[in-house]
Design an enzyme around this catalytic site. Structure first.
Site, PDB file in Angstrom:
ATOM      1  N   SER A 221       0.809  -1.234  -0.039  1.00 55.56           N
ATOM      2  CA  SER A 221       0.049  -0.068  -0.026  1.00 55.56           C
ATOM      3  C   SER A 221       0.883   1.093  -0.057  1.00 55.56           C
ATOM      4  CB  SER A 221      -0.835  -0.059   1.374  1.00 55.56           C
ATOM      5  OG  SER A 221      -0.001   0.300   2.354  1.00 55.56           O
ATOM      6  N   ASP A 222       0.478   2.423  -0.609  1.00 54.61           N
ATOM      7  CA  ASP A 222       0.943   3.539  -0.258  1.00 54.61           C
ATOM      8  C   ASP A 222       0.677   3.918   1.235  1.00 54.61           C
ATOM      9  OD1 ASP A 222       2.180   5.990  -0.210  1.00 54.61           O
ATOM     10  OD2 ASP A 222       0.963   6.805  -2.331  1.00 54.61           O
ATOM     11  N   TRP A 223       1.559   4.828   1.922  1.00 50.71           N
ATOM     12  CA  TRP A 223       1.525   5.028   3.349  1.00 50.71           C
ATOM     13  C   TRP A 223       0.185   5.355   3.738  1.00 50.71           C
ATOM     14  CZ3 TRP A 223       5.293   2.438   1.610  1.00 50.71           C
ATOM     15  CH2 TRP A 223       6.380   2.287   2.287  1.00 50.71           C
TER      16      TRP A 223
END
Length: 823
Positions: A221-223
């Site tokens: 995932s993106d952060w």
């Protein structure tokens, strides 16, 4: 080995691998000898685990749009190799790059982080970048998958894109990264795609990425971009970042027990994490996560070379290159002259080893530095200039600055972005800090104090509250939307008197949902007015040549917000007009991460687009201006005459910037030059455009066949440097479908060759097209479709400069299945 580890792992241990341990590392399983590894941003350097604005120094390379302007995959691959070494210097095994989203609107805050408006150019450069990085034993992470072409409401916005446009434009770089480069990791985007978050989009992550393209790496995932437990894992998201986990851990263990997630699904995701560790050599030698500063002369030279190779000469009425020996005086003007604008903002930022401003580079290039006269003229910063000077910071447990400090340290810059706090005793959700600095203004008069904070803060001057970032705090447009909009207040100050600045800060109280960061930025400046412009104009009038360094900076070109328009901010256009009026020999050097309108274009003798070319900015621009280097760049993005000429800019806000949580890509495949060509809208500067310091003669283009076969068609073309100095040229091959059965662009880039030639030399450019290059995506057939009929191979120097056409025939229907690894 991996199978044996999995067989001995408990469900809980397998689950532990599927989320980060902290902001930058994965979870180890020491019992079974599974180490943790570190990941690091980003596209233009390896920052390590430090703050966006501090930490161990790192090498700052050119931004992605500057790489796009090189049209040079070999050079980009060399940068990838260098970045692998830089990542290792920060103890990292995974580099969170490249970014390959498409230049859609021209206003995207992260436009500078992306290569091009064209998917083929983007794909070729991304493949080269990835191969370079991964050749050094570091995993590349292609991002953001997919539809993240704007920063507006990016954490919730649904990018509504039809499948044909997805396949032809927005997914192609990802597809080629998998099939041609074997990329080891993919990062999902924040946004939704056609209504579903990409982090839990089964069609995108499992059907397309894994089943059709054959991807066998990890998806992270993106952060803070994961929103669920069962849905993300079932869709194909392997790693939730950052840690500690919010959606997995015990929640995922319980989901398995409740039958929402199959145990085999967990095992397969864990297998992919372990495979990544194996691929980066983590099992052979436990990674050393120590961070060091690695400043190599070969990296410096490479950055300087890329800076020149990506510099695009847009206009030149014979003034460039400048002759050093004939100039008695040079005016170096503009807000970007003495400031080293070397990078964009957001997570792409790093703490560079050093930066060289254009003013420094020009003075270093000349034997008589006294001939250089400088004036800023005006400002272009979005936020108040950040404070620089000696500071003292005390950190406290709790949010109320009570008790004795648990940690104290000095600081030099009024910006703090706390990924990691300086003491293990401090809780990111429950700490406070007091920052004390002194400021001595050089001049009397009105000064502006500004502050933006993720968390709550108050700024005092000599004990008086001046900026209140506490009462009435609301999220705004800074620090990815986690901080308020900058609060400003003007104060009358006396010259040479010392003022004490005190900031009291406390961390955000609520960290239950979304992206939560702790950060603060404060500054003070004396605004520039009419006198500053008058000074610049006077120096321009008195000098042989005026060099104007204008554009934007990393608070404009930044992650977290889009640009308000396509104009130069502040009074820069006024400055250009007034300088050009008093000095006919005016050169404008642009630093932007995207196109700008140029109402002043015909009033200056030359325009050079230098982008954000990394820490060697000043040296690279001096090389080009004085002819020690060639401006080798070609535009990777169309520069429209006005913003309204862009295909995404319409009267319908649903198309851009979005409405009610949706942004609809109504232009379909007609992005960039495809739109300008097909709609017959003349650009200011076309896609692929760029001038040089020499001349080339093109021979007749020849095709190996005029009938498309399975092996494709090869086109050759002799190019001769007829000038007096070394230079480079880019031969571009576009395909035009003459008998199209669906709506198709006038032409589409399908191959290119960048060549570099000494004066008087000739080289043969070779380009190849295949049946897929004639195709469009047939949604019903789930295949790329090349219909039988007539086509043209269009040989061009740019999208508006066609040099020759070759008529070819496709004799029969060709269908390229989406799961065919060879296409």
């Amino acid at each position: 080995m991996i199978e044996n580890i999995l067989n001995h792992m408990t469900l809980e241990e397998q689950v532990s691998l599927l989320s980060g341990a902290d902001f930058w590392t994965t979870v180890p399983v020491e019992r079974l000898g599974v180490p943790k590894i570190k990941v690091t941003d980003g596209p233009s350097g390896a920052r390590g685990a430090g703050s966006l604005v501090a930490g161990v120094k790192a090498t700052c390379f050119p931004v992605a749009i500057a790489l796009g302007a090189t049209w040079n995959p070999d050079l980009v691959k060399r940068m990838g190799v260098a970045l692998a070494g830089q990542a290792k210097s920060k103890g990292a095994s995974v580099l969170l790059a490249p970014t390959v989203n498409i230049h859609r609107s021209g206003l995207n805050g992260r436009n500078f982080e992306c290569y091009s408006e064209d998917p083929l150019l983007t794909a070729e450069l991304a493949v080269a970048y990835i191969k370079g990085v991964q050749s050094g034993g570091v995993a590349a992470t292609i991002k953001h998958f997919a539809g993240n072409e704007s920063e507006i409401e990016r954490q919730t916005m649904s990018s509504d894109i039809d499948e044909r446009s997805l396949r032809e434009i927005y997914l192609l770089p990802f597809e080629q990264a998998v099939k041609k480069a074997g990329v080891m990791a993919v990062m999902s985007s924040y946004n939704r795609l056609n209504g579903t978050y990409t982090s839990e989009h089964e069609w995108l992550l499992s059907q397309v990425l894994r089943k059709e393209w054959g991807f066998d790496g990890i998806v992270m995932s993106d952060w803070f971009g994961s929103h669920s437990t069962a849905a993300t894992l079932n869709a194909g998201l392997d790693l939730e970042m950052p840690g500690p986990t919010r959606d997995r851990g015990e929640k995922l263990v319980q989901a398995v027990r409740d039958g929402e997630v199959k145990a085999e699904t967990v095992r397969e995701a864990a297998r992919r994490i372990l495979t990544l560790l194996e691929r980066v050599g983590a099992f052979e030698a436990t990674p050393d996560l120590t961070e060091i500063s690695l400043d190599l002369p070969e990296d410096r030279a490479l950055i300087r070379q890329i800076g020149a190779d990506g510099a695009v000469l847009l206009r030149n009425d014979g003034i460039l290159p400048l002759a050093k020996t004939t100039l008695d005086s040079i005016a170096v003007l503009g807000p970007n002259a003495a400031e080293a604008r070397v990078m964009g903002g957001g997570s792409a930022q790093i703490a560079a080893h050093y930066t060289i401003s254009p003013l420094q580079g020009i003075r270093a290039a000349l034997s008589n530095a006294n001939s250089v006269h400088h004036a800023a003229g005006c400002s272009n910063n979005r936020l108040v200039n950040v404070f620089a000077g000696d500071m003292h910071v005390d950190y406290f447990k709790g949010r109320e600055l009570k008790g004795g400090p648990v940690h104290s340290e000095p600081a030099e810059r009024g910006e703090f972005f706390w990924f990691d706090l300086p003491s293990a005793e401090l809780d990111p959700a429950d700490f406070s800090a007091r920052i004390i600095a002194s400021f001595v203004p050089a001049d009397s008069g009105e000064h502006v104090f500004g502050m933006t904070n993720a968390g709550l803060a108050k700024l005092y001057v000599d004990g008086k509250l001046v900026v209140n970032g506490y009462d009435g705090w609301a999220p705004g447009d800074n620090y990815f939307g986690t901080a308020n909009s900058e609060q400003r207040q003007a104060v009358e100050l006396e010259a040479r008197r010392s003022y004490t600045i005190t900031i009291e800060y406390c961390s955000p109280a609520d960290t239950s949902d979304g992206i939560h960061l702790t950060a603060i930025r404060f500054g003070v400046e004396k605004p520039l007015g009419d006198a500053a412009i008058e000074e610049a104009v006077a120096k321009a009038a008195a000098c042989d040549v005026a060099l104007l360094f204008v554009g934007r900076e990393g608070q404009w070109d930044t992650e977290g917000l889009d640009l308000p328009d396509m104009r130069l901010p502040g009074r820069q256009e006024e400055l250009i007009e007034k300088v050009a009026a008093v000095n006919a020999r005016t050169v404008v050097v642009l630093q932007t991460g995207s196109p700008v309108e140029m109402p002043w274009l015909d009033k200056v003798q030359a325009v050079l687009q230098i982008w954000y070319p990394g820490q060697e900015l000043g040296n690279a621009v001096a090389d080009v201006l004085f002819g020690d280097g060639e401006p080798g760049g070609r535009l990777p993005q169309t520069f429209p005459k006005s913003l309204s000429d862009n295909s995404a800019i319409t009267d319908n806000p649903l198309v851009y910037p979005g409405q009610d949580g949706h942004v609809r890509y109504d232009e379909g495949v007609f992005v960039g030059y495809r739109h300008h060509d097909t709609s017959d809208i003349a650009p200011l500067f076309p896609f692929g455009f760029g001038l040089g310091y020499t001349q080339f003669a093109w021979g007749e283009a020849k095709a190996s066949s005029t009938v498309m076969g399975e092996d494709g068609i090869t086109v050759t073309l002799d190019v001769t440097n007829t000038g007096k100095r070394k230079g480079s040229e880019v031969v571009q091959l576009y395909v035009r479908a003459l008998d199209a059965t669906v709506s198709r662009p006038e032409k589409e880039l399908r191959a290119f060759a960048k060549i570099e030639l000494e004066a008087g030399k000739t080289v043969t450019a070779t380009l190849r097209v295949t049946p897929r290059d004639l195709s469009f995506f047939d949604v019903e057939a789930k295949a790329f479709r090349s219909d039988p009929g007539q086509y043209e191979l269009v040989i061009a120097a740019n999208a508006s400069d066609v040099r020759s056409r070759i008529a070819i025939e496709n004799p029969s229907l060709w269908l390229g299945r989406v799961d065919d690894p060879s296409i």
